[in-house]
Design an enzyme around this catalytic site. Structure first.
Site, mmCIF file in Angstrom:
data_model
loop_
_atom_site.group_PDB
_atom_site.id
_atom_site.type_symbol
_atom_site.label_atom_id
_atom_site.label_comp_id
_atom_site.label_asym_id
_atom_site.label_seq_id
_atom_site.Cartn_x
_atom_site.Cartn_y
_atom_site.Cartn_z
ATOM 1 N N CYS A 184 0.823 -1.216 0.000
ATOM 2 C CA CYS A 184 0.000 0.000 0.000
ATOM 3 C C CYS A 184 0.858 1.268 0.000
ATOM 4 O O CYS A 184 0.585 2.210 -0.760
ATOM 5 C CB CYS A 184 -0.977 -0.013 1.164
ATOM 6 S SG CYS A 184 -0.229 -0.352 2.763
HETATM 7 N N1 LIG Z 1 -5.117 -3.818 4.859
HETATM 8 C C1 LIG Z 1 -4.507 -3.157 3.885
HETATM 9 O O1 LIG Z 1 -4.705 -1.928 3.720
HETATM 10 C C2 LIG Z 1 -3.574 -3.850 2.960
HETATM 11 C C3 LIG Z 1 -3.237 -5.180 3.117
HETATM 12 N N2 LIG Z 1 -2.341 -5.765 2.259
HETATM 13 C C4 LIG Z 1 -1.956 -7.151 2.430
HETATM 14 O O2 LIG Z 1 -3.071 -7.993 2.141
HETATM 15 C C5 LIG Z 1 -3.013 -9.174 2.929
HETATM 16 C C6 LIG Z 1 -4.296 -9.284 3.728
HETATM 17 O O3 LIG Z 1 -4.385 -8.161 4.590
HETATM 18 P P1 LIG Z 1 -5.691 -7.773 5.385
HETATM 19 O O4 LIG Z 1 -6.889 -8.123 4.605
HETATM 20 O O5 LIG Z 1 -5.495 -6.400 5.849
HETATM 21 O O6 LIG Z 1 -5.581 -8.790 6.621
HETATM 22 P P2 LIG Z 1 -6.709 -9.282 7.615
HETATM 23 O O7 LIG Z 1 -6.008 -9.639 8.874
HETATM 24 O O8 LIG Z 1 -7.823 -8.316 7.670
HETATM 25 O O9 LIG Z 1 -7.256 -10.626 6.927
HETATM 26 C C7 LIG Z 1 -6.446 -11.756 6.808
HETATM 27 C C8 LIG Z 1 -7.223 -12.835 6.083
HETATM 28 O O10 LIG Z 1 -6.371 -13.947 5.894
HETATM 29 C C9 LIG Z 1 -7.083 -15.125 6.250
HETATM 30 N N3 LIG Z 1 -6.100 -16.107 6.730
HETATM 31 C C10 LIG Z 1 -5.137 -15.945 7.661
HETATM 32 N N4 LIG Z 1 -4.405 -17.061 7.777
HETATM 33 C C11 LIG Z 1 -4.928 -17.957 6.896
HETATM 34 C C12 LIG Z 1 -4.617 -19.305 6.531
HETATM 35 N N5 LIG Z 1 -3.616 -19.963 7.112
HETATM 36 N N6 LIG Z 1 -5.374 -19.907 5.588
HETATM 37 C C13 LIG Z 1 -6.398 -19.259 5.001
HETATM 38 N N7 LIG Z 1 -6.744 -17.987 5.301
HETATM 39 C C14 LIG Z 1 -6.011 -17.359 6.242
HETATM 40 C C15 LIG Z 1 -8.069 -14.718 7.303
HETATM 41 O O11 LIG Z 1 -9.134 -15.624 7.222
HETATM 42 P P3 LIG Z 1 -9.979 -16.217 8.470
HETATM 43 O O12 LIG Z 1 -10.731 -15.084 9.085
HETATM 44 O O13 LIG Z 1 -10.881 -17.198 7.801
HETATM 45 O O14 LIG Z 1 -8.997 -16.870 9.394
HETATM 46 C C16 LIG Z 1 -8.463 -13.314 6.815
HETATM 47 O O15 LIG Z 1 -9.510 -13.436 5.883
HETATM 48 C C17 LIG Z 1 -1.760 -9.027 3.796
HETATM 49 O O16 LIG Z 1 -0.682 -9.647 3.164
HETATM 50 C C18 LIG Z 1 -1.558 -7.524 3.852
HETATM 51 O O17 LIG Z 1 -0.269 -7.203 4.169
HETATM 52 C C19 LIG Z 1 -1.826 -5.089 1.202
HETATM 53 C C20 LIG Z 1 -2.137 -3.785 0.991
HETATM 54 C C21 LIG Z 1 -3.010 -3.056 1.875
HETATM 55 C C1 LIG Z 2 -0.913 0.190 9.316
HETATM 56 C C2 LIG Z 2 -0.119 -0.986 8.844
HETATM 57 O O1 LIG Z 2 0.308 -1.811 9.636
HETATM 58 N N1 LIG Z 2 0.098 -1.094 7.536
HETATM 59 C C3 LIG Z 2 0.828 -2.175 6.952
HETATM 60 C C4 LIG Z 2 0.844 -2.049 5.458
HETATM 61 C C5 LIG Z 2 -0.082 -2.998 4.756
HETATM 62 C C6 LIG Z 2 0.560 -3.595 3.505
HETATM 63 O O2 LIG Z 2 0.620 -3.100 2.416
HETATM 64 O O3 LIG Z 2 1.160 -4.755 3.792
HETATM 65 P P1 LIG Z 2 1.864 -5.873 2.900
HETATM 66 O O4 LIG Z 2 3.123 -5.341 2.376
HETATM 67 O O5 LIG Z 2 2.120 -6.993 3.847
HETATM 68 O O6 LIG Z 2 0.920 -6.244 1.823
HETATM 69 C C7 LIG Z 2 2.293 -2.145 7.396
HETATM 70 O O7 LIG Z 2 2.841 -1.083 7.623
HETATM 71 O O8 LIG Z 2 2.903 -3.223 7.344
#
Ligand SMILES: NC(=O)C1=CN([C@@H]2O[C@H](COP(=O)(O)OP(=O)(O)OC[C@H]3O[C@@H](n4cnc5c(N)ncnc54)[C@H](OP(=O)(O)O)[C@@H]3O)[C@@H](O)[C@H]2O)C=CC1
Ligand SMILES: CC(=O)N[C@@H](CCC(=O)OP(=O)(O)O)C(=O)O
Length: 327
Positions: free
Chosen positions: A134
């Site tokens: 992000c």
């Molecule tokens: N939040 C953001 O703004 C951003 C996030 N990301 C990246 O996207 C990814 C997801 O982030 P985010 O949605 O915020 O995280 P969350 O913690 O909100 O969600 C994580 C998800 O992963 C699932 N999960 C965790 N472990 C397992 C497993 N072993 N097998 C199957 N499902 C699993 C969980 O499912 P369940 O509930 O069923 O356990 C849940 O749906 C990360 O890599 C994050 O760094 C990237 C850019 C921005």
């Molecule tokens: C507030 C906060 O914790 N933000 C996350 C960024 C989310 C993201 O982009 O994480 P991935 O690179 O794992 O997809 C962080 O700084 O790590």
């Protein structure tokens, strides 16, 4: 099932990134969600997590994530915690395209880097695409026109970033509970944030020079969505030249808006838009670049859908044309 639809799966659908992908896919003209997976949420229905979801999607049951039991799908969005997806995604059959929203495949062999507004041609028709992080999404879009036009020194870039709390995911990343985050500003990840290597690689690819001096400091601010990056760079150019370079660089881009005024996080909220702007003082050898995205939009699910559109040969704007939320 619609004959023309592209069958979609989302693993990690109960999380913030997966949930935003669901919201976008529910309104997409060609994508049909047929598979939802997770870990703890397995066995529950989508409506248990997203009460506003319309039928028939609401009744879809979340399955235990396993590449061996995938139904017939064309494309999988993986939104899993970074570090947990690589091994399982390697077992997904080759004919299933993957967009990895997590961090396991950025600049990895066999994966295109999905900076869709800068390198769409590297993504079109690919079957494995890694979404940028992000913070890199916001920073790289602001930097790209300056680096591509040699307006700044690649070795001297300082990124000061602010993010909303949803960036840490549904669990809040440990220390980001409401009482600890509300009315508080929290710097973290100094000198060693996981997004550093990705940004160094992109800066070097865009400029052809070393990005050895990159400094990146993120701060958590008490808002739900949004990222604002302020980048301090060295260069003897003018504000006008930076804005001109960016307008010409993004002339074909629907999603990157170049603004005279400094952008604000709410401008992008709920959308796949990115806003960039610039201020430069040649007498001080100083260029300030600004970038704004929604961390769940261009920073995650919005860019993921844009990448999926390119991979499937669709218009890159399909499903992504709704306006941001205001206020
Ligand atoms: N939040 C953001 O703004 C951003 C996030 N990301 C990246 O996207 C990814 C997801 O982030 P985010 O949605 O915020 O995280 P969350 O913690 O909100 O969600 C994580 C998800 O992963 C699932 N999960 C965790 N472990 C397992 C497993 N072993 N097998 C199957 N499902 C699993 C969980 O499912 P369940 O509930 O069923 O356990 C849940 O749906 C990360 O890599 C994050 O760094 C990237 C850019 C921005
Ligand atoms: C507030 C906060 O914790 N933000 C996350 C960024 C989310 C993201 O982009 O994480 P991935 O690179 O794992 O997809 C962080 O700084 O790590």
């Amino acid at each position: 099932m619609n004959q023309m639809s592209i069958r979609i799966g989302i693993v990690g659908i109960s999380g913030f990134g997966g949930g935003e992908a669901l919201r976008l896919i529910a309104g997409h003209p060609s994508f049909e969600l047929v598979y939802a997976a997770g870990e703890g949420s397995a066995g529950s229905k989508l409506i248990d997590h997203f009460p506003g979801l319309p039928e028939p999607l609401a009744e879809l049951v979340i399955e235990t994530w396993s590449p061996e039991t995938l139904p017939a799908i064309d494309l999988l969005f993986a939104s899993l915690p970074t570090g947990t997806s690589a091994e399982a995604l390697a077992r997904v059959p080759n004919h299933v395209k993957i967009v990895d929203i997590g961090g396991d495949h950025r600049y990895a062999d066999g994966w295109a880097y999905g900076l869709a507004d800068v390198w769409p041609e590297l993504i079109r028709g690919q079957s494995r695409v890694a979404n940028p992080g992000c913070f890199p999404a916001a920073s790289q879009l602001a930097l790209a026109p300056l680096l591509a036009n040699n307006l700044i020194e690649p070795a001297n870039i300082v990124i000061d970033a602010k993010t909303g709390i949803s960036g840490a995911g549904r669990g809040g990343g440990g220390g980001f509970a409401y009482a600890a985050s509300n009315e508080n500003l929290v710097p973290y990840g100094l000198l060693q944030h996981v997004h550093m290597p990705e940004m160094v690689t992109t800066i070097e690819r865009l400029s052809g020079g070393p990005a050895t001096g990159l400094v990146f400091t993120p701060h958590l601010v008490p808002m739900t969505r949004g990222i604002l990056v302020t980048l301090y760079c060295r260069g003897t150019t003018t504000t006008h030249a930076c804005l001109d370079a960016a307008r010409s660089y993004y002339a074909q881009s629907t999603f990157v808006r170049v603004t005279d005024n400094p952008p604000q996080t709410k401008w992008a909220s709920g959308s796949n838009l990115a806003f960039v702007s610039y201020a430069a003082d040649p007498a001080r050898n100083l260029v300030i670049a600004l970038g704004v995205v929604d961390n769940l939009g261009k920073g995650a699910a919005g860019q993921a859908v844009q990448n999926a559109n390119l991979m499937c040969g669709l218009s890159e704007t399909d499903g992504l044309q709704s306006m941001p939320i205001w206020p």
